[in-house]
Scaffold this active site. Structure first.
Site, PDB file in Angstrom:
ATOM      1  N   LYS A   1      15.093 -30.214  24.675  1.00  0.00           N
ATOM      2  CA  LYS A   1      15.338 -28.946  23.990  1.00  0.00           C
ATOM      3  C   LYS A   1      14.406 -28.745  22.809  1.00  0.00           C
ATOM      4  CE  LYS A   1      20.118 -27.689  25.020  1.00  0.00           C
ATOM      5  NZ  LYS A   1      21.342 -27.122  24.418  1.00  0.00           N
TER       6      LYS A   1
ATOM      7  N   LYS B   1      17.031 -29.395  37.561  1.00  0.00           N
ATOM      8  CA  LYS B   1      18.450 -29.084  37.472  1.00  0.00           C
ATOM      9  C   LYS B   1      18.680 -27.569  37.478  1.00  0.00           C
ATOM     10  CE  LYS B   1      20.502 -29.279  33.505  1.00  0.00           C
ATOM     11  NZ  LYS B   1      21.070 -29.642  32.210  1.00  0.00           N
TER      12      LYS B   1
ATOM     13  N   LYS C   1      21.251 -22.490  33.204  1.00  0.00           N
ATOM     14  CA  LYS C   1      21.321 -21.099  32.758  1.00  0.00           C
ATOM     15  C   LYS C   1      20.082 -20.710  31.976  1.00  0.00           C
ATOM     16  CE  LYS C   1      24.999 -22.984  29.916  1.00  0.00           C
ATOM     17  NZ  LYS C   1      26.461 -22.985  29.843  1.00  0.00           N
TER      18      LYS C   1
HETATM   19  P1  TYM Z   1      26.945 -27.723  29.177  1.00  0.00           P
HETATM   20  O1  TYM Z   1      27.619 -26.587  28.507  1.00  0.00           O
HETATM   21  O2  TYM Z   1      25.460 -27.727  29.257  1.00  0.00           O
HETATM   22  O3  TYM Z   1      27.485 -27.875  30.659  1.00  0.00           O
HETATM   23  C1  TYM Z   1      28.881 -27.936  30.920  1.00  0.00           C
HETATM   24  C2  TYM Z   1      29.170 -28.904  32.054  1.00  0.00           C
HETATM   25  O4  TYM Z   1      28.488 -28.495  33.251  1.00  0.00           O
HETATM   26  C3  TYM Z   1      27.742 -29.589  33.752  1.00  0.00           C
HETATM   27  N1  TYM Z   1      26.529 -29.070  34.409  1.00  0.00           N
HETATM   28  C4  TYM Z   1      26.155 -29.392  35.642  1.00  0.00           C
HETATM   29  N2  TYM Z   1      26.723 -30.174  36.584  1.00  0.00           N
HETATM   30  C5  TYM Z   1      26.085 -30.301  37.770  1.00  0.00           C
HETATM   31  N3  TYM Z   1      24.923 -29.679  38.055  1.00  0.00           N
HETATM   32  C6  TYM Z   1      24.309 -28.885  37.148  1.00  0.00           C
HETATM   33  N4  TYM Z   1      23.164 -28.265  37.445  1.00  0.00           N
HETATM   34  C7  TYM Z   1      24.929 -28.712  35.869  1.00  0.00           C
HETATM   35  N5  TYM Z   1      24.618 -27.995  34.764  1.00  0.00           N
HETATM   36  C8  TYM Z   1      25.603 -28.239  33.876  1.00  0.00           C
HETATM   37  C9  TYM Z   1      27.419 -30.437  32.543  1.00  0.00           C
HETATM   38  O5  TYM Z   1      27.107 -31.763  32.907  1.00  0.00           O
HETATM   39  C10 TYM Z   1      28.703 -30.342  31.756  1.00  0.00           C
HETATM   40  O6  TYM Z   1      29.670 -31.259  32.240  1.00  0.00           O
HETATM   41  N6  TYM Z   1      27.168 -31.316  25.695  1.00  0.00           N
HETATM   42  C11 TYM Z   1      27.928 -30.621  26.711  1.00  0.00           C
HETATM   43  C12 TYM Z   1      29.166 -29.933  26.174  1.00  0.00           C
HETATM   44  C13 TYM Z   1      30.088 -30.828  25.402  1.00  0.00           C
HETATM   45  C14 TYM Z   1      30.931 -31.827  25.957  1.00  0.00           C
HETATM   46  C15 TYM Z   1      31.654 -32.362  24.843  1.00  0.00           C
HETATM   47  C16 TYM Z   1      31.149 -32.314  27.246  1.00  0.00           C
HETATM   48  C17 TYM Z   1      30.293 -30.796  24.068  1.00  0.00           C
HETATM   49  N7  TYM Z   1      31.250 -31.711  23.722  1.00  0.00           N
HETATM   50  C18 TYM Z   1      32.568 -33.387  25.022  1.00  0.00           C
HETATM   51  C19 TYM Z   1      32.072 -33.347  27.393  1.00  0.00           C
HETATM   52  C20 TYM Z   1      32.777 -33.871  26.303  1.00  0.00           C
HETATM   53  C21 TYM Z   1      27.022 -29.554  27.341  1.00  0.00           C
HETATM   54  O7  TYM Z   1      26.083 -29.105  26.743  1.00  0.00           O
HETATM   55  O8  TYM Z   1      27.446 -29.118  28.551  1.00  0.00           O
END
Ligand code: TYM
Length: 335
Positions: A113, A196, A199
């Site tokens: 990022k 991957k 969004k």
């Molecule tokens: P975020 O918001 O980017 O994504 C949310 C969840 O979706 C999953 N994900 C995917 N899984 C499979 N294939 C993909 N292409 C794909 N894109 C996204 C992510 O792995 C995630 O599970 N840091 C985290 C948010 C967060 C969090 C937490 C998660 C903040 N605090 C505590 C777990 C526990 C994030 O940016 O996810």
């Protein structure tokens, strides 16, 4: 007692990756029963990169609608937005003082990022994983269902828990397990099977959004990049064919099958016939979700009420854990 915690950022729309890698599995964990499920819309994480305020508000409500439409029941689970429970920020600060600069510098998501110009990203983006550790540990969560891309952050959470316990000579924070299971823990771009699905990809054709209509979903699958070979007869035949593997995995996750079962059914087919089956399946599974999301979005006050109720229940778990943490650290007047 086991407790599940996970979070999603309200930054832009939801993709099929978020649905299959996270939301669908959140609902399944809840439905299995015997386990407390806590799900968080991490608005404080979202603002580590600039968010237009009106868009953040809307994205938060839309994400809440996405959780509910995907089967997360705000009565059986706790569903709330992070900023309403101050314990996340408070424990996050303590963890900023536990985590080491070197640990943060190794985080691949930060490196991706921040890119080359890391002088000009927010301090919050760098500290992001310490806040994520606080999200999880302020509930003493034991299981964290996430997609593959979050594995490193959950491992860092375990390191922070261990260092806190060691520094203060306590056995206070549990070591949470990342739960990365199923066929779709890493859904790939429809335009490039080595990237991957995200969004933030500039090409909308690379992803399926939960808000896409049926025609758009079908078109994106029809135009998905593939190689010229038919589907292999065995799972080993997917080796070195990332685009084919991705479509098989998506099919499997949507149909609640294993990739092996999908190959047993569709092996030998040309993409010209597999893609329409996949498109039908995707539309059948996703259309009810997007319809339900639009319905829920018509009553934002009701969504806000649900999030406030969830925040109250989340706070009831988090506040005593934060208080005990502050006492361990030696802070006077912890409450
Ligand atoms: P975020 O918001 O980017 O994504 C949310 C969840 O979706 C999953 N994900 C995917 N899984 C499979 N294939 C993909 N292409 C794909 N894109 C996204 C992510 O792995 C995630 O599970 N840091 C985290 C948010 C967060 C969090 C937490 C998660 C903040 N605090 C505590 C777990 C526990 C994030 O940016 O996810």
């Amino acid at each position: 007692t086991p407790r599940v915690f996970s979070g999603i950022q309200p930054s832009g729309g939801l993709t099929l990756g978020n649905y299959l890698g996270a939301l669908k599995r959140f609902a399944e964990a809840q439905d299995r029963g015997g386990i407390e499920t806590v799900y968080c819309i991490v608005d404080m994480h979202a603002i580590t990169v600039w968010q237009d305020p009106d868009k953040l508000t809307r994205a938060t409500r839309e994400l809440a609608a996405g959780f509910i439409a995907s089967g997360v029941d705000p009565v059986r689970s706790i569903l709330f937005n992070q900023s309403q429970v101050p314990a996340h920020a408070q424990l996050g600060w303590i963890f900023n003082c536990v985590a080491r600069l070197g640990w943060m510098q190794r985080m691949t998501q930060f490196k991706d990022k921040a890119g080359k110009n890391s002088e000009n990203v927010s301090l919050g983006l760098f500290a992001y994983p310490a806040l994520m550790a606080a999200d999880i540990l302020v509930y003493h969560a034991t299981h964290v269902p996430v997609g593959e891309d979050q594995k490193q952050h959950v491992e860092l959470t375990r390191d922070i828990a261990a260092k806190f316990n060691n520094d203060y000579g306590v056995e206070f924070f549990p070591s949470p397990e990342p739960v990365i299971e199923g066929a779709a823990t890493r859904v790939m771009s429809l335009r490039d099977g080595t990237k991957k699905m995200s969004k933030s990809d500039p090409s909308d054709m690379s992803r399926i959004n939960l808000t896409d209509d049926a025609d758009t979903v079908a078109k994106k699958i029809r135009k998905a990049k593939t190689d010229p070979e038919p589907l292999p007869e065995t799972i080993e035949g997917l080796e070195g064919r990332p685009e084919a593997r991705n479509l098989v995995n998506i099919y499997a996750a949507l149909a609640d099958l294993t990739p092996e079962q999908v190959i047993a059914e569709h092996g030998g087919q040309q993409f010209g016939s597999f893609k329409p089956s996949l498109a039908d399946l995707a539309v059948a599974r996703l259309a009810p979700i997007s319809t339900e999301m639009s319905r829920l979005m018509q009553d934002p006050a009701e969504i806000d009420r649900i999030l406030a109720d969830g925040a109250e229940r989340a706070n009831a778990i988090a506040a005593p854990i934060l208080k005990r943490t502050c006492e361990i650290v030696g802070m006077v007047g912890a409450r």
